[in-house]
Design a protein around this motif. Structure first.
Motif, PDB file in Angstrom:
ATOM      1  N   ARG A 178      46.398  83.721  21.524  1.00  0.00           N
ATOM      2  CA  ARG A 178      44.943  83.576  21.522  1.00  0.00           C
ATOM      3  C   ARG A 178      44.521  84.471  20.651  1.00  0.00           C
ATOM      4  N   LEU A 179      45.087  85.959  20.546  1.00  0.00           N
ATOM      5  CA  LEU A 179      44.549  87.124  19.906  1.00  0.00           C
ATOM      6  C   LEU A 179      45.110  86.811  18.438  1.00  0.00           C
ATOM      7  N   LYS A 180      46.046  86.228  18.165  1.00  0.00           N
ATOM      8  CA  LYS A 180      46.799  86.178  16.811  1.00  0.00           C
ATOM      9  C   LYS A 180      45.922  86.156  15.658  1.00  0.00           C
ATOM     10  N   PHE A 181      44.813  85.266  15.962  1.00  0.00           N
ATOM     11  CA  PHE A 181      43.777  84.771  15.068  1.00  0.00           C
ATOM     12  C   PHE A 181      42.807  85.884  14.531  1.00  0.00           C
ATOM     13  N   GLU A 182      42.854  87.092  15.267  1.00  0.00           N
ATOM     14  CA  GLU A 182      41.989  88.123  15.143  1.00  0.00           C
ATOM     15  C   GLU A 182      42.406  89.082  13.933  1.00  0.00           C
ATOM     16  N   SER A 183      43.684  89.144  13.233  1.00  0.00           N
ATOM     17  CA  SER A 183      44.152  89.897  12.502  1.00  0.00           C
ATOM     18  C   SER A 183      43.433  89.632  11.036  1.00  0.00           C
ATOM     19  N   GLY A 184      42.890  90.936  10.545  1.00  0.00           N
ATOM     20  CA  GLY A 184      42.118  90.602   9.332  1.00  0.00           C
ATOM     21  C   GLY A 184      41.080  91.799   9.201  1.00  0.00           C
ATOM     22  N   ASP A 342      36.171  83.522  23.153  1.00  0.00           N
ATOM     23  CA  ASP A 342      36.955  81.989  22.868  1.00  0.00           C
ATOM     24  C   ASP A 342      35.934  80.851  22.220  1.00  0.00           C
ATOM     25  N   LEU A 343      34.558  81.473  22.106  1.00  0.00           N
ATOM     26  CA  LEU A 343      33.798  80.522  21.193  1.00  0.00           C
ATOM     27  C   LEU A 343      34.225  80.589  19.760  1.00  0.00           C
ATOM     28  N   VAL A 344      34.883  81.625  19.576  1.00  0.00           N
ATOM     29  CA  VAL A 344      35.248  81.720  17.991  1.00  0.00           C
ATOM     30  C   VAL A 344      36.923  81.241  17.969  1.00  0.00           C
ATOM     31  N   ILE A 345      37.656  81.814  18.743  1.00  0.00           N
ATOM     32  CA  ILE A 345      39.133  81.524  19.041  1.00  0.00           C
ATOM     33  C   ILE A 345      39.425  79.869  18.917  1.00  0.00           C
ATOM     34  N   GLU A 346      38.966  79.013  19.865  1.00  0.00           N
ATOM     35  CA  GLU A 346      39.149  77.836  20.118  1.00  0.00           C
ATOM     36  C   GLU A 346      39.050  77.116  18.941  1.00  0.00           C
ATOM     37  N   PRO A 347      37.785  77.095  18.149  1.00  0.00           N
ATOM     38  CA  PRO A 347      37.943  76.346  16.731  1.00  0.00           C
ATOM     39  C   PRO A 347      39.146  76.789  16.000  1.00  0.00           C
ATOM     40  N   LEU A 348      39.473  77.941  15.847  1.00  0.00           N
ATOM     41  CA  LEU A 348      40.623  78.676  15.036  1.00  0.00           C
ATOM     42  C   LEU A 348      41.896  77.988  15.382  1.00  0.00           C
ATOM     43  N   ALA A 349      42.053  77.900  16.788  1.00  0.00           N
ATOM     44  CA  ALA A 349      43.233  77.320  17.556  1.00  0.00           C
ATOM     45  C   ALA A 349      43.420  75.907  16.989  1.00  0.00           C
TER      46      ALA A 349
END
Length: 365
Positions: A178-184, A342-349
């Motif tokens: 879940r959190l891997k999309f937060e890098s940046g 999750d509102l942000v992470i779900e579309p990224l996943a």
């Protein structure tokens, strides 16, 4: 909708391998070798869902083919029944196609790993430090909602109550997934409390998500390449919280990579945690370099870990959050900052999975 030739070829390979393993598991010599037997059993279990889904697809295709043949007959009732059967099975087949494609998407071996989460202030001075503190609270709230455990590893405070840096260890189920999309780079736009003219200031923080490696031997470091410093852990406002040099900072001299821990009770515990963080950092940097080479021709690199990439903007005056990788805009900034990440992470996943699936289809010969 239909499966590409490359995907069908891959499914046939999986089916053959599944049958081969099934035969091996019945071999007394294989059964007597516990390590080999366990390895084959795990592989068999991993392949089973794909094989079952593929067999289901072939069954549906056979039923459609039989119904199509009935359409050529002279019996009107049978033709009507055949048409109804085809109309009913087509959506089911399309759904099965989509499901099996998702099963074929390669999984990230680190998805189940715990993580080290690092947040550092970037441009913007004290306002950036205040935003680091806000992001730290956001991730702690998200971890709480997910039932994870977030433990502070290290932090450096700023003069106005913000944080120059915060490092957490977050453990639980599928944390990295879940959190891997937060890098940046995370950019914030808001009016500072000290701004008398009401002008919006822009500042930024960097976030790094590092999977915690289970086997520390996976990264072999020479003692001569390490510099280990001890110092006193500090509390808010720089006040010492103890009188011993229990905090530990480890520097990997060849790469300049630094890791520290000051939150454990003993120097030994802090050293162990700092070493784990250092090895996770080094491994992540190696993998990021490899991933960049593999994906340099792709337009989108969700979860690539590239810290220089501006991934998200938090606009507080408008209550707007924008994720630039998937052109996602939400006017629910308050909810996200309260932990509804999750509102942000779900579309990224979902976009990540679609991107991987496109890569699988691009392998078509």
């Amino acid at each position: 909708m239909s499966l590409s030739r490359r995907i069908v070829q891959r499914l046939e390979e999986i089916s053959h391998r599944h049958a081969e393993i099934e035969s091996l598991l019945g071999d007394p010599e294989v059964v007597s070798n516990q390590e080999n037997f366990s390895s084959l059993s795990r592989e068999y279990s991993e392949l089973q869902p794909v094989v079952t889904a593929y067999e289901r697809i072939r069954t549906i295709e056979e039923e459609i083919e039989e119904a199509t043949e009935l359409l050529q007959g002279e019996d009107e009732d049978l033709r009507i029944l055949a048409r109804e059967t085809i109309d009913e099975l087509r959506p089911t087949l399309d759904c099965a196609f989509q499901g099996i494609e998702e099963l074929l998407v390669p999984s990230d071996p680190d998805d189940k790993a715990n993580v080290f989460l690092e947040i550092r202030a970037g441009t913007g001075g004290e306002e950036a430090a205040l935003f680091v503190a806000d992001l730290a609270k956001m991730y702690e709230r998200y971890a709480l909602l997910k039932g994870w455990k977030a433990t502070i590893v290290a932090k450096r405070t700023a003069s106005q109550g913000g944080l120059k840096e915060a490092v957490f260890r977050i453990s639980g189920r599928d944390v990295f997934a879940r959190l891997k999309f937060e890098s940046g780079t995370h950019r914030v736009q808001r009016i500072p409390q000290t701004e008398s003219q009401g002008r919006i200031h822009t500042s930024a923080c960097t976030v790094a998500i590092l999977p915690e490696i289970e086997e520390l031997t996976e990264v072999d470091l020479n003692d001569t390449d390490l510099r280990i410093d001890t110092f006193r852990a500090s509390g808010a406002g720089g006040q010492h919280v103890n009188k011993t040099d229990s905090a530990v900072r480890i520097t990997h001299l060849p790469s300049g990579t630094v890791a520290e821990c000051q939150e454990e009770r003993s120097q030994h515990q802090n050293r162990e945690r700092a070493m784990a963080l250092l090895k996770s950092k080094i491994l992540s940097e190696r993998r990021s370099a490899q991933e960049k080479e593999r994906t340099e021709d792709r337009k989108m690199q969700v979860g690539s870990g590239d810290r220089s990439e501006r991934i998200r903007t938090y606009n507080f005056p408008q209550g707007r959050l924008t994720d630039h990788r998937v052109q996602l805009t939400l006017y629910k900034l308050d909810e996200v900052m309260e932990g509804a990440l999750d509102l942000v992470i779900e579309p990224l996943a979902k976009e990540r999975q679609a991107d991987l699936l496109r890569g699988l289809k691009d392998d078509e010969n």
